[in-house]
Write a protein that holds these residues in place. Structure first.
Motif, PDB file in Angstrom:
ATOM      1  N   PRO A 164      -4.925   1.406  -2.378  1.00  0.00           N
ATOM      2  CA  PRO A 164      -4.300   1.288  -3.703  1.00  0.00           C
ATOM      3  C   PRO A 164      -4.835   2.343  -4.673  1.00  0.00           C
ATOM      4  CG  PRO A 164      -5.037  -0.855  -2.903  1.00  0.00           C
ATOM      5  CD  PRO A 164      -5.594   0.183  -1.974  1.00  0.00           C
ATOM      6  N   ASN A 221       2.800   4.603  -1.023  1.00  0.00           N
ATOM      7  CA  ASN A 221       2.735   3.344  -0.295  1.00  0.00           C
ATOM      8  C   ASN A 221       3.479   3.505   1.023  1.00  0.00           C
ATOM      9  OD1 ASN A 221       1.423   2.333  -2.506  1.00  0.00           O
ATOM     10  ND2 ASN A 221       3.082   1.020  -3.170  1.00  0.00           N
ATOM     11  N   ARG A 225      -2.313  -0.743   5.188  1.00  0.00           N
ATOM     12  CA  ARG A 225      -1.736  -0.383   3.899  1.00  0.00           C
ATOM     13  C   ARG A 225      -2.383   0.894   3.380  1.00  0.00           C
ATOM     14  NH1 ARG A 225      -4.330  -4.886  -0.193  1.00  0.00           N
ATOM     15  NH2 ARG A 225      -6.484  -4.233   0.033  1.00  0.00           N
ATOM     16  N   SER A 226      -1.689   1.513   2.437  1.00  0.00           N
ATOM     17  CA  SER A 226      -2.260   2.656   1.727  1.00  0.00           C
ATOM     18  C   SER A 226      -3.388   2.141   0.842  1.00  0.00           C
ATOM     19  CB  SER A 226      -1.209   3.318   0.839  1.00  0.00           C
ATOM     20  OG  SER A 226      -0.118   3.755   1.588  1.00  0.00           O
TER      21      SER A 226
END
Length: 78
Positions: free
Chosen positions: A64, A71, A61-62
């Motif tokens: 946050p 994203n 995932r990117s």
């Protein structure tokens, strides 16, 4: 390798189910999802990380940052 030298994700390829299967990096390389996971674990891709999902699977995932435009699911397709 400094952060300025690390590639970042610029686009993704998805399968028919909408799952990300490949990532295109800013250095022009295209890497499979599992390769991208390994690179992220090694700190070789900027602004992404791996995490363990509820089922125990490892996902990418990117990092946050409150900006939904970066994203992985919202990246341009290639």
């Amino acid at each position: 390798m400094t952060d300025e030298q690390k590639p970042h994700v610029v686009a993704v390829r998805k399968n028919g189910d909408g799952d990300i299967i490949k990532l295109k990096l800013s250095d022009g390389n295209e890497v499979d999802y599992l390769v991208a996971q390994r690179l992220a674990e090694q700190g070789m891709i900027e602004n992404v990380q791996v995490f363990k999902g509820r089922g125990g699977d490892i996902h990418l995932r990117s990092i946050p940052d409150g900006d939904p435009s970066n994203n992985l699911d919202n990246m341009p397709l290639f």
